[in-house]
Write a protein that holds these residues in place. Structure first.
Motif, short mmCIF file in Angstrom:
data_model
loop_
_atom_site.label_atom_id
_atom_site.label_comp_id
_atom_site.label_asym_id
_atom_site.label_seq_id
_atom_site.Cartn_x
_atom_site.Cartn_y
_atom_site.Cartn_z
N ASP A 209 0.84 -1.20 0.00
CA ASP A 209 0.00 0.00 0.00
C ASP A 209 0.87 1.25 0.00
OD1 ASP A 209 -2.62 -1.12 0.16
OD2 ASP A 209 -2.25 -1.61 2.26
N SER A 210 1.95 1.20 0.75
CA SER A 210 2.73 2.41 1.00
C SER A 210 4.01 2.51 0.17
CB SER A 210 3.11 2.48 2.48
OG SER A 210 1.96 2.49 3.29
N ARG B 39 1.69 10.38 -5.60
CA ARG B 39 1.02 11.59 -5.12
C ARG B 39 0.23 11.31 -3.86
NH1 ARG B 39 -2.84 12.79 -8.63
NH2 ARG B 39 -3.21 14.76 -7.58
N GLY B 40 -0.40 10.14 -3.83
CA GLY B 40 -1.13 9.75 -2.62
C GLY B 40 -0.20 9.69 -1.42
N GLY B 41 1.06 9.37 -1.70
CA GLY B 41 2.06 9.30 -0.64
C GLY B 41 2.24 10.62 0.08
N GLN B 42 1.95 11.72 -0.66
CA GLN B 42 2.07 13.03 0.00
C GLN B 42 1.04 13.19 1.10
OE1 GLN B 42 2.63 16.47 -2.60
NE2 GLN B 42 3.00 15.05 -4.27
N ILE B 43 -0.15 12.61 0.87
CA ILE B 43 -1.19 12.67 1.92
C ILE B 43 -0.73 11.84 3.11
CG2 ILE B 43 -3.57 12.12 2.52
CD1 ILE B 43 -4.27 12.32 -0.45
N MET B 44 -0.18 10.65 2.81
CA MET B 44 0.25 9.78 3.91
C MET B 44 1.41 10.42 4.68
SD MET B 44 -0.43 5.95 2.64
CE MET B 44 0.25 5.89 1.03
N ALA C 83 2.03 13.65 4.93
CA ALA C 83 1.51 14.79 5.71
C ALA C 83 0.78 14.29 6.94
CB ALA C 83 0.58 15.64 4.83
N SER C 84 0.05 13.20 6.76
CA SER C 84 -0.71 12.63 7.86
C SER C 84 0.23 12.10 8.95
CB SER C 84 -1.58 11.52 7.29
OG SER C 84 -2.24 10.84 8.30
N ASP D 38 1.64 15.18 10.71
CA ASP D 38 0.62 15.81 11.57
C ASP D 38 0.47 15.06 12.89
OD1 ASP D 38 0.02 17.63 9.66
OD2 ASP D 38 -1.95 16.82 9.13
N GLN D 39 0.54 13.74 12.79
CA GLN D 39 0.32 12.93 13.99
C GLN D 39 1.63 12.66 14.76
OE1 GLN D 39 -2.92 9.78 13.31
NE2 GLN D 39 -2.09 10.15 11.28
N HIS E 194 -1.54 -0.05 13.58
CA HIS E 194 -1.44 -0.53 12.19
C HIS E 194 -1.02 -2.00 12.10
CE1 HIS E 194 -0.36 -0.73 7.94
NE2 HIS E 194 0.83 -1.18 8.31
#
Lengths: 87, 319
Positions: free
Chosen positions: B87-88, B224-229, B231-232, B235-236, B264
């Motif tokens: 996934d990652s 690109r989705g990796g940027q959300i992960m 950032a997430s 953030d955490q 996870h």
């Protein structure tokens, strides 16, 4: 119109099966991450919305905040979609 | 920062760039090029330094009562699939393939090889995946034991690990040694563990006199989705790294990482805490070669010429 974007977002959320609750019961300001969305789910949401609406989220919007609520997503999409192209 | 405090002995590794450092490490006999980027043999002094760093890890953790577990540097396909790695990080994984044909297939393979054509189409998956991080084999083992005790669990692991990121930057290796501790338990136990390790890392940096700093970090997620992960994750505040300038003063290298996985891995593998809830996990990892290169970069290419204090720390003598 924001409400029409809401419907698009709700349809994608319903199809994703990523939330722990029924999408119909989710308020537009509810925190989706608190309702079971994780960052992989946010990526799926991004891809599905891009395909459905023919947009591409720019890098600056690829944050957790963009995907936090239906309202936040609708605001991001409203910015990306030219007025005439909105659903 | 390392500027102005170049090597103190052994000719110095005053490398201005990644290629200079690579050349210096090769000239000193520490790294032996194989013709493949990121894949090096190790000379005697470098290999001894890696062993001394692992021994230092042993001494630092002697009181932790961690369960020592060792595995060959591959994991089974089922474990790999459950881990969520694809996934990652689909771009970093390395799967092992082997010839799966008959005699006719063998002749075709050899014909392709001799003609300089691609022969790898005859290779089929073996069910082995090169270990991407030393801690992966630990999770199914703890899951299979049933609920954790109230004190949780702690494991000590080490492995050769693979990341598909070929580079001529000498600290970016495709195959390298990783030493880790893994903590499993209640969220507060796991966060305590990570905090204790952050303090321990400060102690280590002081012992080894390295210009290190602790940074909030994120994993190299795909696409690109990796940027959300990413950032997430930031953030955490799930990942921190201890970084040291090694090959490039502007882009320091992560030598240790401190990772909080929340639930996870526990959800992926079914690890329960003593009350039956999904456990939380964290791991702290050392890149053994990277720490060794940090020492060679900052104290000189000849470890026998390093300051006595650092040699004592590595040899386990009392300061």
């Amino acid at each position: 119109m924001p409400m029409e974007l809401d419907e698009e977002i709700r349809a994608v959320l319903a199809g994703s099966g990523r939330l722990a609750v029924d999408v119909a019961a989710v308020d537009r300001d509810d925190d989706l991450f608190a309702l079971g969305l994780d960052s992989h789910g946010a990526v799926e949401l991004m891809v599905a919305l891009e395909e459905r609406l023919g947009v591409e989220f720019p890098d600056r919007l690829l944050t957790r905040a963009t995907f936090r609520s239906i309202a936040a997503l609708a605001a991001a999409l409203a910015e990306l979609l030219p007025v005439g192209a909105r659903p | 920062m390392g500027e102005g405090r170049e090597a103190t002995g052994g000719g110095g590794a005053a490398a201005a760039s990644a290629s200079d450092l690579l050349e210096a490490l090769v000239d000193a006999g520490h790294l032996i090029p194989t013709g493949t980027p990121g894949l090096y043999g190790r000379g005697a002094a470098f290999d001894a330094l890696l062993d001394r760093l692992e021994a230092l890890f042993d001494r630092l953790t002697a009181d932790d009562r961690a369960e020592r577990l060792r595995f060959p540097p591959a994991i089974g396909r089922a474990l790999f699939e459950r881990s969520g790695y694809l996934d990652s990080f689909p771009h970093l994984a390395g799967t092992v393939h082997a010839f799966d044909g008959d005699e006719r297939g063998h002749r075709e393979l050899l014909a392709a090889l001799r003609a300089g054509r691609d022969w790898t189409g005859r290779q089929a998956p073996t069910g082995l995946v090169l270990t991407p991080a030393a801690c992966y084999p630990v999770y199914p083992i703890f899951a299979a034991r049933g609920p954790l005790p109230a004190t949780g669990g702690i494991a000590d692991v080490a492995s050769w690990c693979f990341r598909h990121e070929p580079s001529t930057e000498p600290t970016r290796l495709q195959l390298f040694r990783m030493r880790e501790q893994v903590r499993l338990g209640r969220p507060e136990q796991v966060l305590d563990f990570r905090q204790r390790w952050i303090e321990r890392a400060r102690q280590l940096v002081d012992m080894l006199d390295l210009p290190a700093r602790l940074e909030l970090a994120h994993d190299p997620f795909f696409g690109r989705g990796g940027q959300i992960m990413a950032a997430s994750q930031r953030d955490q505040r799930l990942k921190f790294e201890l970084v040291v300038p090694i090959a490039d003063p502007q882009r320091p290298t992560a030598c240790m990482s401190f990772n909080y996985h929340q639930d996870h891995f526990a959800r992926s593998f079914g690890i329960r805490d003593f009350e039956g809830a999904p456990a939380h996990t964290a791991c702290v990892g050392f890149g053994v070669e990277r720490l060794a290169m940090a020492l060679l970069r900052h104290h000189g290419l000849d470890p026998t010429c390093w300051p006595a204090r650092i040699r004592a720390a590595l040899e386990g003598a009392s300061p």
